[in-house]
Design a protein around this motif. Structure first.
Motif, PDB file in Angstrom:
ATOM      1  N   THR A 177      -6.383  -2.476   6.162  1.00  0.00           N
ATOM      2  CA  THR A 177      -6.737  -2.199   4.763  1.00  0.00           C
ATOM      3  C   THR A 177      -5.519  -1.652   4.020  1.00  0.00           C
ATOM      4  O   THR A 177      -5.205  -2.078   2.902  1.00  0.00           O
ATOM      5  CB  THR A 177      -7.888  -1.165   4.692  1.00  0.00           C
ATOM      6  OG1 THR A 177      -8.952  -1.637   5.509  1.00  0.00           O
ATOM      7  CG2 THR A 177      -8.377  -0.975   3.278  1.00  0.00           C
ATOM      8  N   LEU A 178      -4.826  -0.722   4.681  1.00  0.00           N
ATOM      9  CA  LEU A 178      -3.605  -0.162   4.088  1.00  0.00           C
ATOM     10  C   LEU A 178      -2.607  -1.290   3.799  1.00  0.00           C
ATOM     11  O   LEU A 178      -2.015  -1.363   2.714  1.00  0.00           O
ATOM     12  CB  LEU A 178      -3.000   0.812   5.110  1.00  0.00           C
ATOM     13  CG  LEU A 178      -2.215   1.994   4.623  1.00  0.00           C
ATOM     14  CD1 LEU A 178      -3.107   2.895   3.784  1.00  0.00           C
ATOM     15  CD2 LEU A 178      -1.693   2.787   5.828  1.00  0.00           C
TER      16      LEU A 178
ATOM     17  N   SER B 273      -3.904 -12.952   8.617  1.00  0.00           N
ATOM     18  CA  SER B 273      -2.507 -13.352   8.743  1.00  0.00           C
ATOM     19  C   SER B 273      -1.764 -12.370   9.670  1.00  0.00           C
ATOM     20  O   SER B 273      -0.961 -12.786  10.509  1.00  0.00           O
ATOM     21  CB  SER B 273      -1.875 -13.397   7.356  1.00  0.00           C
ATOM     22  OG  SER B 273      -0.509 -13.262   7.441  1.00  0.00           O
ATOM     23  N   LEU B 274      -2.076 -11.086   9.530  1.00  0.00           N
ATOM     24  CA  LEU B 274      -1.443 -10.090  10.413  1.00  0.00           C
ATOM     25  C   LEU B 274      -1.772 -10.384  11.870  1.00  0.00           C
ATOM     26  O   LEU B 274      -0.888 -10.434  12.730  1.00  0.00           O
ATOM     27  CB  LEU B 274      -1.925  -8.681  10.034  1.00  0.00           C
ATOM     28  CG  LEU B 274      -1.555  -7.576  11.013  1.00  0.00           C
ATOM     29  CD1 LEU B 274      -0.057  -7.301  10.985  1.00  0.00           C
ATOM     30  CD2 LEU B 274      -2.320  -6.283  10.727  1.00  0.00           C
TER      31      LEU B 274
ATOM     32  N   THR C 188       0.456  -4.613   0.398  1.00  0.00           N
ATOM     33  CA  THR C 188       1.284  -5.839   0.405  1.00  0.00           C
ATOM     34  C   THR C 188       0.512  -7.109   0.085  1.00  0.00           C
ATOM     35  O   THR C 188       1.118  -8.159  -0.090  1.00  0.00           O
ATOM     36  CB  THR C 188       1.910  -6.071   1.797  1.00  0.00           C
ATOM     37  OG1 THR C 188       0.848  -6.382   2.703  1.00  0.00           O
ATOM     38  CG2 THR C 188       2.653  -4.862   2.300  1.00  0.00           C
ATOM     39  N   LYS C 189      -0.800  -7.036   0.060  1.00  0.00           N
ATOM     40  CA  LYS C 189      -1.672  -8.214  -0.144  1.00  0.00           C
ATOM     41  C   LYS C 189      -1.622  -9.188   1.039  1.00  0.00           C
ATOM     42  O   LYS C 189      -2.080 -10.315   0.954  1.00  0.00           O
ATOM     43  CB  LYS C 189      -1.326  -8.986  -1.440  1.00  0.00           C
ATOM     44  CG  LYS C 189      -1.522  -8.159  -2.705  1.00  0.00           C
ATOM     45  CD  LYS C 189      -2.998  -8.087  -3.082  1.00  0.00           C
ATOM     46  CE  LYS C 189      -3.293  -7.128  -4.212  1.00  0.00           C
ATOM     47  NZ  LYS C 189      -3.131  -5.703  -3.880  1.00  0.00           N
ATOM     48  N   ILE C 190      -1.032  -8.760   2.166  1.00  0.00           N
ATOM     49  CA  ILE C 190      -1.068  -9.616   3.368  1.00  0.00           C
ATOM     50  C   ILE C 190      -2.445  -9.440   3.995  1.00  0.00           C
ATOM     51  O   ILE C 190      -2.906  -8.312   4.206  1.00  0.00           O
ATOM     52  CB  ILE C 190       0.027  -9.215   4.373  1.00  0.00           C
ATOM     53  CG1 ILE C 190       1.399  -9.480   3.765  1.00  0.00           C
ATOM     54  CG2 ILE C 190      -0.125  -9.973   5.694  1.00  0.00           C
ATOM     55  CD1 ILE C 190       2.567  -9.020   4.624  1.00  0.00           C
TER      56      ILE C 190
ATOM     57  N   ILE D 222       5.104  -2.831   5.192  1.00  0.00           N
ATOM     58  CA  ILE D 222       4.832  -1.937   4.063  1.00  0.00           C
ATOM     59  C   ILE D 222       6.139  -1.373   3.493  1.00  0.00           C
ATOM     60  O   ILE D 222       6.348  -1.354   2.279  1.00  0.00           O
ATOM     61  CB  ILE D 222       3.868  -0.800   4.502  1.00  0.00           C
ATOM     62  CG1 ILE D 222       2.470  -1.386   4.674  1.00  0.00           C
ATOM     63  CG2 ILE D 222       3.862   0.341   3.489  1.00  0.00           C
ATOM     64  CD1 ILE D 222       1.391  -0.385   5.026  1.00  0.00           C
ATOM     65  N   VAL D 223       7.045  -0.965   4.394  1.00  0.00           N
ATOM     66  CA  VAL D 223       8.316  -0.409   3.906  1.00  0.00           C
ATOM     67  C   VAL D 223       9.078  -1.490   3.131  1.00  0.00           C
ATOM     68  O   VAL D 223       9.677  -1.228   2.086  1.00  0.00           O
ATOM     69  CB  VAL D 223       9.155   0.152   5.075  1.00  0.00           C
ATOM     70  CG1 VAL D 223      10.559   0.503   4.623  1.00  0.00           C
ATOM     71  CG2 VAL D 223       8.475   1.373   5.673  1.00  0.00           C
TER      72      VAL D 223
END
Ligand code: ASP
Length: 406
Positions: free
Chosen positions: A241-242, A253-254, A247-249, A399-400
């Motif tokens: 969720t984070l 997909s992850l 990032t909208k990924i 995220i970074v």
């Protein structure tokens, strides 16, 4: 990459199926020789990953930090990386404490063999003493840490070398080029090792599934299910969720693109050994710039351990329940802090969390004998927590990358 991805997945499925088959038909005549061969092959795979680990961490951090300095964004990357690591570990421990307080596994069972267990909670090893040793241990002779594979001081030394390549004259820039080409050399070896990964993972899973004792599961099943549940909430809900919000990924997909790293983490129980795959997924599949991946991932494999942090907090509460101690809020706050320090201090190798678990139990005044109860099921739970650890690292690099807009 896609081929390796598919092969690793198929190898994992075959390894689990074969392991189950051998467990059900233990008299199969080739059983022992087959298992022995798989123990050797699995160990060979892990050894080859360990062989490359120290040079990989060293060169990737030096090159990563040396390139970070070129951009004004270097301090931003630092800040966001640490902010991400600490926030996600905070969330992991918080979830663990909430769920363990609700489910309360272990209450009602008494363990007679722990006579001194009902002692009041006293701190036999002060947190300050532990922190002092931890901080002093960060700065040691680099050659000693290189040869002993002591990763945390190695990371500090690599960061210093990388930082010293920022700016400087032509001599210093020439040195930086040497490091960059040596890093490429190490990555070639990593790719060779990765070709061997499906076979290694098959062997590791066959032997793990075959040797798991089923009686153990029944005894501690509620605790095991609760811990796995907490890990699933963290790994399937909170972290994705984070990732999605920032990032909208998508979670799908992850999970599908990150599969090689997750399966390797599951099979090797080592974030450090999985690092080559995590780097490859981040850079090749998700196109995270090397300057970010080479910094966030090796650091994450060493200090960012959401799975270990939540496990240590949950296990301490479980042991407290077993000995009939109801930890107060302030004691749970100490547990919160010490579980975080323990997970940061645990190296990314199998069962490292068990070593620092001793420290958690000691700080809370809980019986160290409990380790004997936790150890037999550690092989199983380590697979899950390492996967969560590696997921946290990979998501950290994404995220970074997004928040620093590189
Ligand atoms: N095996 C874990 C890892 O490598 C550490 C642990 O034992 O929790 O990430």
């Amino acid at each position: 990459m896609n081929n390796i991805n598919r092969n690793i997945f198929l190898a994992a499925l075959m390894g689990i199926s074969f392991g189950l088959f051998l467990k059900i038909y233990p008299l199969w005549s080739l059983n022992n020789a087959f298992l022995e061969a798989n123990v050797i092959i699995g160990q060979l795979f892990i050894n080859s990953l360990k062989m490359i680990l120290v040079p990989l961490v060293f060169f990737s951090i030096v090159v990563g930090v040396s390139n970070l300095g070129n951009s004004k964004k270097s301090s931003t990357i630092w800040k966001y990386t640490l902010l991400y690591f600490f926030s996600t570990m905070f969330l992991a421990i918080f979830t663990a404490l909430i769920i363990m307080n609700l489910v309360k596994p272990g209450i009602g069972i008494t363990v007679d063999s722990w006579p001194e267990a009902k002692n009041a909670i006293t701190s036999s090893l002060s947190i300050m003493e532990f922190l002092k040793q931890f901080i002093l241990g960060l700065f040691v002779n680099p050659f000693q840490s290189l040869s002993s594979g002591n990763i945390l001081p190695l990371i500090i030394f690599s960061i210093l070398i990388g930082a010293s390549f920022n700016g400087g004259g032509t001599k210093i820039q020439a040195g930086k080029k040497v490091f960059e080409s040596l890093y490429e050399v190490i990555m070639r070896i990593v790719n060779w090792i990765m070709m061997f990964a499906p076979i290694g993972i098959f062997s590791l899973l066959v032997t793990m599934v075959e040797s798991q004792s089923s009686e153990l599961f029944s005894q501690l099943s509620i605790f095991i299910i609760t811990v796995i549940g907490i890990m699933l909430i963290h790994g399937l809900l909170i972290i994705p969720t984070l990732l999605f919000i920032i990032t909208k990924i998508s979670p799908l997909s992850l999970w599908s693109n990150g599969r090689p790293a997750f399966i390797s983490a599951f099979a090797t129980s080592s974030s450090a050994a999985t690092l080559p795959l995590t780097l490859s997924v981040a850079c090749n599949t998700f196109k995270v710039p090397k300057s970010i991946a080479n910094f966030v991932l090796p650091l994450g494999a060493t200090i960012n351990m959401d799975g270990t942090a939540l496990y240590e907090a949950a296990a301490a509460l479980f042991i407290a329940n077993l000995v009939g101690i109801d930890l107060s809020l302030s004691q749970q706050i100490i547990l919160f802090f010490i579980a975080m320090v323990a997970s940061i201090g645990a190296p990314g190798i199998p069962s490292a969390g068990m070593v620092t678990m001793a420290m958690v139990l000691q700080v809370l005044g809980l019986p160290l004998e409990a380790l004997a109860l936790l150890l037999p099921m550690d092989r199983l739970l380590d697979t899950f927590r390492t996967t969560i650890n590696v997921e946290g690292d990979l998501v950290g690099s994404l995220i970074v990358q997004k928040v620093t807009k590189l």
